[in-house]
Motif scaffolding. Sequence first.
Motif, PDB file in Angstrom:
ATOM      1  N   THR A  70       0.779  -0.577  -0.284  1.00 61.83           N
ATOM      2  CA  THR A  70      -0.047  -0.209   0.256  1.00 61.83           C
ATOM      3  C   THR A  70       1.168   1.569  -0.508  1.00 61.83           C
ATOM      4  O   THR A  70       1.687   1.098   0.188  1.00 61.83           O
ATOM      5  N   TYR A  71       0.803   2.492  -0.976  1.00 58.86           N
ATOM      6  CA  TYR A  71       0.938   3.843  -0.703  1.00 58.86           C
ATOM      7  C   TYR A  71      -0.017   4.869  -0.134  1.00 58.86           C
ATOM      8  O   TYR A  71      -1.186   4.903  -0.653  1.00 58.86           O
ATOM      9  N   ASP A  72       0.425   5.221   0.866  1.00 59.41           N
ATOM     10  CA  ASP A  72      -0.254   6.758   0.943  1.00 59.41           C
ATOM     11  C   ASP A  72      -0.218   7.636   0.231  1.00 59.41           C
ATOM     12  O   ASP A  72       0.818   7.881  -0.328  1.00 59.41           O
ATOM     13  N   THR A  77      -5.576   5.978  -0.487  1.00 60.79           N
ATOM     14  CA  THR A  77      -4.383   4.969  -0.071  1.00 60.79           C
ATOM     15  C   THR A  77      -4.403   3.877  -1.833  1.00 60.79           C
ATOM     16  O   THR A  77      -5.572   3.736  -2.142  1.00 60.79           O
ATOM     17  N   TRP A  79      -3.805   0.285  -2.980  1.00 65.26           N
ATOM     18  CA  TRP A  79      -3.437  -1.168  -2.969  1.00 65.26           C
ATOM     19  C   TRP A  79      -3.097  -1.782  -4.004  1.00 65.26           C
ATOM     20  O   TRP A  79      -3.700  -1.583  -5.482  1.00 65.26           O
ATOM     21  N   GLY A 104     -10.503   2.792  -1.157  1.00 65.02           N
ATOM     22  CA  GLY A 104      -8.791   3.262  -1.826  1.00 65.02           C
ATOM     23  C   GLY A 104      -8.503   3.233  -3.534  1.00 65.02           C
ATOM     24  O   GLY A 104      -9.504   2.687  -4.651  1.00 65.02           O
TER      25      GLY A 104
END
Length: 159
Positions: A70-72, A77, A79, A104
């Motif tokens: 995952t990346y903010d 977010t 996924w 997300g």
Amino acid sequence: MPVIRSLTLPDEAATAALAGALAPLLRPGDAVLLDGPLGAGKTSFARALIRSLSHPGTEVPSPSFNLVLTYDTPQATVWHFDLYRVADPRELDELGLDEAMQDGITLIEWPERLGSQLPAHALSVRLAPASAPTARQVELLGDDAWAQRLSSFKVSSDV
């Protein structure tokens, strides 16, 4: 799903440009299915898209071993699922797929492994090697909502 756009991209930079052009159109709840054989550029496309949503220097390893990373980002977010090693769609219950699809932006490599959990309103990015060694043939497929959202979509290879 009908084909919305078909493009031939000469190299990885053009693939990254396509991902970068698509990134600002994505919003929470969107699923992007990355389809194609091994080596078609699915992870490269995902990496460029994630970097476009976050920061150009963002470390984006392949999620092959972890299955999901995952990346903010400012938009949501992100996924990133790599389902290559998934043998049974029931394994996905433990990966947070339902949560990802609600809140997300979800990127899914090897979407055929989703079985009946394949999202109905996803954008599919189908990548395949083209005639030149670094070139890729890309098709964007989706429903009417995606066709409308992508109606003014431009990438550098369109000009």
